[in-house]
Design an enzyme around this catalytic site. Structure first.
Site, PDB file in Angstrom:
ATOM      1  N   ASP A  74       0.842  -1.198   0.000  1.00  0.00           N
ATOM      2  CA  ASP A  74       0.000   0.000   0.000  1.00  0.00           C
ATOM      3  C   ASP A  74       0.886   1.259   0.000  1.00  0.00           C
ATOM      4  O   ASP A  74       1.822   1.354   0.799  1.00  0.00           O
ATOM      5  CB  ASP A  74      -0.897  -0.040   1.253  1.00  0.00           C
ATOM      6  CG  ASP A  74      -2.026   0.964   1.191  1.00  0.00           C
ATOM      7  OD1 ASP A  74      -2.413   1.356   0.068  1.00  0.00           O
ATOM      8  OD2 ASP A  74      -2.544   1.336   2.260  1.00  0.00           O
ATOM      9  N   HIS A  75       0.595   2.197  -0.881  1.00  0.00           N
ATOM     10  CA  HIS A  75       1.330   3.477  -0.963  1.00  0.00           C
ATOM     11  C   HIS A  75       2.843   3.306  -1.087  1.00  0.00           C
ATOM     12  O   HIS A  75       3.612   4.037  -0.453  1.00  0.00           O
ATOM     13  CB  HIS A  75       1.010   4.359   0.256  1.00  0.00           C
ATOM     14  CG  HIS A  75      -0.409   4.819   0.286  1.00  0.00           C
ATOM     15  ND1 HIS A  75      -0.911   5.722  -0.624  1.00  0.00           N
ATOM     16  CD2 HIS A  75      -1.449   4.482   1.086  1.00  0.00           C
ATOM     17  CE1 HIS A  75      -2.195   5.930  -0.377  1.00  0.00           C
ATOM     18  NE2 HIS A  75      -2.552   5.173   0.643  1.00  0.00           N
TER      19      HIS A  75
ATOM     20  N   HIS B 243      -8.139   9.893   3.704  1.00  0.00           N
ATOM     21  CA  HIS B 243      -7.594   8.904   4.639  1.00  0.00           C
ATOM     22  C   HIS B 243      -7.855   9.294   6.094  1.00  0.00           C
ATOM     23  O   HIS B 243      -7.747  10.468   6.443  1.00  0.00           O
ATOM     24  CB  HIS B 243      -6.080   8.777   4.465  1.00  0.00           C
ATOM     25  CG  HIS B 243      -5.662   8.171   3.156  1.00  0.00           C
ATOM     26  ND1 HIS B 243      -5.111   8.914   2.141  1.00  0.00           N
ATOM     27  CD2 HIS B 243      -5.714   6.900   2.701  1.00  0.00           C
ATOM     28  CE1 HIS B 243      -4.833   8.120   1.119  1.00  0.00           C
ATOM     29  NE2 HIS B 243      -5.188   6.895   1.423  1.00  0.00           N
ATOM     30  N   GLY B 244      -8.171   8.311   6.919  1.00  0.00           N
ATOM     31  CA  GLY B 244      -8.322   8.560   8.359  1.00  0.00           C
ATOM     32  C   GLY B 244      -9.690   9.110   8.700  1.00  0.00           C
ATOM     33  O   GLY B 244     -10.661   8.897   7.978  1.00  0.00           O
TER      34      GLY B 244
ATOM     35  N   HIS C 127      -9.440   4.859  -2.095  1.00  0.00           N
ATOM     36  CA  HIS C 127      -8.712   4.907  -0.814  1.00  0.00           C
ATOM     37  C   HIS C 127      -9.554   5.664   0.207  1.00  0.00           C
ATOM     38  O   HIS C 127     -10.485   6.383  -0.149  1.00  0.00           O
ATOM     39  CB  HIS C 127      -7.368   5.622  -1.002  1.00  0.00           C
ATOM     40  CG  HIS C 127      -6.307   4.747  -1.600  1.00  0.00           C
ATOM     41  ND1 HIS C 127      -5.156   4.414  -0.934  1.00  0.00           N
ATOM     42  CD2 HIS C 127      -6.248   4.116  -2.789  1.00  0.00           C
ATOM     43  CE1 HIS C 127      -4.421   3.626  -1.700  1.00  0.00           C
ATOM     44  NE2 HIS C 127      -5.062   3.427  -2.840  1.00  0.00           N
ATOM     45  N   GLY C 128      -9.189   5.502   1.489  1.00  0.00           N
ATOM     46  CA  GLY C 128      -9.888   6.256   2.526  1.00  0.00           C
ATOM     47  C   GLY C 128     -11.320   5.807   2.713  1.00  0.00           C
ATOM     48  O   GLY C 128     -12.238   6.622   2.834  1.00  0.00           O
TER      49      GLY C 128
ATOM     50  N   SER D  59     -12.767   4.311   5.291  1.00  0.00           N
ATOM     51  CA  SER D  59     -13.346   4.474   6.634  1.00  0.00           C
ATOM     52  C   SER D  59     -14.128   5.772   6.786  1.00  0.00           C
ATOM     53  O   SER D  59     -13.690   6.826   6.306  1.00  0.00           O
ATOM     54  CB  SER D  59     -12.233   4.461   7.692  1.00  0.00           C
ATOM     55  OG  SER D  59     -11.565   3.235   7.659  1.00  0.00           O
TER      56      SER D  59
ATOM     57  N   ASN E 222     -10.047   0.511   0.022  1.00  0.00           N
ATOM     58  CA  ASN E 222      -9.093   0.392   1.128  1.00  0.00           C
ATOM     59  C   ASN E 222      -9.745   0.779   2.447  1.00  0.00           C
ATOM     60  O   ASN E 222     -10.441   1.793   2.525  1.00  0.00           O
ATOM     61  CB  ASN E 222      -7.896   1.317   0.899  1.00  0.00           C
ATOM     62  CG  ASN E 222      -7.003   0.838  -0.224  1.00  0.00           C
ATOM     63  OD1 ASN E 222      -7.365  -0.059  -0.975  1.00  0.00           O
ATOM     64  ND2 ASN E 222      -5.834   1.434  -0.339  1.00  0.00           N
TER      65      ASN E 222
ATOM     66  N   THR F 278      -8.759   2.688   9.211  1.00  0.00           N
ATOM     67  CA  THR F 278      -9.202   3.312  10.459  1.00  0.00           C
ATOM     68  C   THR F 278     -10.413   2.615  11.098  1.00  0.00           C
ATOM     69  O   THR F 278     -10.445   2.428  12.318  1.00  0.00           O
ATOM     70  CB  THR F 278      -9.534   4.799  10.187  1.00  0.00           C
ATOM     71  OG1 THR F 278      -8.401   5.378   9.530  1.00  0.00           O
ATOM     72  CG2 THR F 278      -9.799   5.552  11.467  1.00  0.00           C
TER      73      THR F 278
HETATM   74  P1  13P Z   1      -8.847   4.634   5.935  1.00  0.00           P
HETATM   75  O1  13P Z   1      -7.966   4.446   7.140  1.00  0.00           O
HETATM   76  O2  13P Z   1      -9.451   5.984   5.880  1.00  0.00           O
HETATM   77  O3  13P Z   1      -9.842   3.557   5.789  1.00  0.00           O
HETATM   78  O4  13P Z   1      -7.891   4.583   4.643  1.00  0.00           O
HETATM   79  C1  13P Z   1      -7.172   3.431   4.375  1.00  0.00           C
HETATM   80  C2  13P Z   1      -6.431   3.585   3.103  1.00  0.00           C
HETATM   81  O5  13P Z   1      -6.884   4.195   2.167  1.00  0.00           O
HETATM   82  C3  13P Z   1      -5.105   2.945   2.999  1.00  0.00           C
HETATM   83  O6  13P Z   1      -4.513   3.140   1.769  1.00  0.00           O
END
Ligand code: 13P
Length: 303
Positions: free
Chosen positions: A79-80, A183-184, A212-213, A215, A234, A237
């Site tokens: 990832d990333h 993210h987060g 992505h992101g 959560s 993805n 969090t």
């Molecule tokens: P979240 O923590 O917001 O779910 O994002 C995870 C993510 O995109 C990891 O690449």
């Protein structure tokens, strides 16, 4: 059973569902997400980010072994990859050990760089990864940080026309797009630009797309995105939050303290089960495992 991400996303794209890509941290969370996939008869993409473990090769090799032993179709993705470094050589240094450790896919994240550099770095890395038989994810536009969501100062939305040329120029297998997630934890209410998503999917001739992101994005948004062309989501969090909550509310006094890992395992697993159902991939494993395709789909590493 190990698959490349390209193989997993092919069917998800054809059938309009998404596969969750939980971020794992260690053996416990690796086992928990595989348990969730097995309970739901679902394909799975395990995301591992570089800075979360002092020895990513060890974590990758261990996760690969667990995935190989599972009857579910599973891909292991960096990832990333390289996102901390502007320099191409440093990015390569981060990615290569993961290829050796048996990851079946790498994300080459050059989304903080200008378009031209993003293209040239991803192009070079894709050539290497494809020669090794593994898939590549890249990001165009930039998915920002939830903490900055109120002013969106670090978010760059993906341009549909650029997405098309990026895919053609780089040869990647799937593309992470920026359509309003972060993210987060979100500071503010997430707004997803579904119009843009539709335009990207059309402009790219129905190419596999990644979000992505995941959560905190909201069930309705995610359900809609996964039916409109997002094929991988993805999630990090929300898994931490579920486990933190479970530990806070569990009765772990006295001798029960030894149950702490089980509480974390079960809550991590159950939260992922919710995502598998939400994204529409429950019960999809048999389609990947059909007897006549197994041999073709199995990966034989050259490294
Ligand atoms: P979240 O923590 O917001 O779910 O994002 C995870 C993510 O995109 C990891 O690449």
């Amino acid at each position: 059973m190990l698959y490349t991400m390209k193989q997993l996303l092919e069917i998800a794209n054809k059938e309009n569902f998404a596969i969750p890509a939980p971020n794992i941290q260690n053996e416990l969370t690796a086992r928990a997400v595989i348990e969730a996939a097995e309970k739901m008869n679902s394909p799975l993409i395990i995301d591992i980010a570089f800075p979360i473990h002092p020895d990513i090769v060890f974590l990758g090799e261990m996760t690969r072994r667990l995935a190989e032993e599972s009857p579910m179709p599973i891909a292991i993705n960096l990832d990333h990859g390289g996102s901390r470094w502007a320099d191409f050589d440093l990015c390569l240094k981060e990615v290569m050990p993961c290829i050796r450790a048996g990851f079946t896919s790498i994300m080459v994240d050059r989304s903080s760089l200008p378009y031209k550099e993003n293209v040239s770095h991803v192009q070079m890395m894709t050539k290497i990864a494809h020669a090794m038989g593994i898939s590549v994810e890249a990001e165009l536009g930039h998915v920002g940080d939830g903490e900055k969501y109120d002013d969106k100062s670090d978010m760059v939305l993906t341009d549909p026309g650029e997405a098309r040329s990026f895919i053609e120029e780089t040869g990647v297998d799937c593309l992470a797009v920026s359509i309003g997630t972060a993210h987060g934890q979100y500071k503010g209410k997430p707004y997803l630009d579904f119009d843009r998503l539709e335009k990207i999917k059309t402009a790219t001739d129905n190419f596999p797309l990644v979000l992505h992101g995941g959560s905190g994005t909201g069930e309705e948004n995610l359900r809609k995105a996964s039916r409109m062309g997002i094929n991988k989501v993805n999630v990090g969090t929300d898994l931490f939050k579920a486990s933190l909550n479970a530990v806070r509310t569990a009765d772990l006094d006295g001798g029960k303290i030894y149950d702490i890992w089980q509480v974390i395992n079960d809550s991590w697993r159950d939260e992922l089960i919710r995502w598998i159902e939400l994204l529409g991939c429950a019960g999809k494993a048999p389609e990947y495992l059909a007897a006549d395709t197994v041999q073709k789909r199995r990966i034989h590493y050259m490294v």
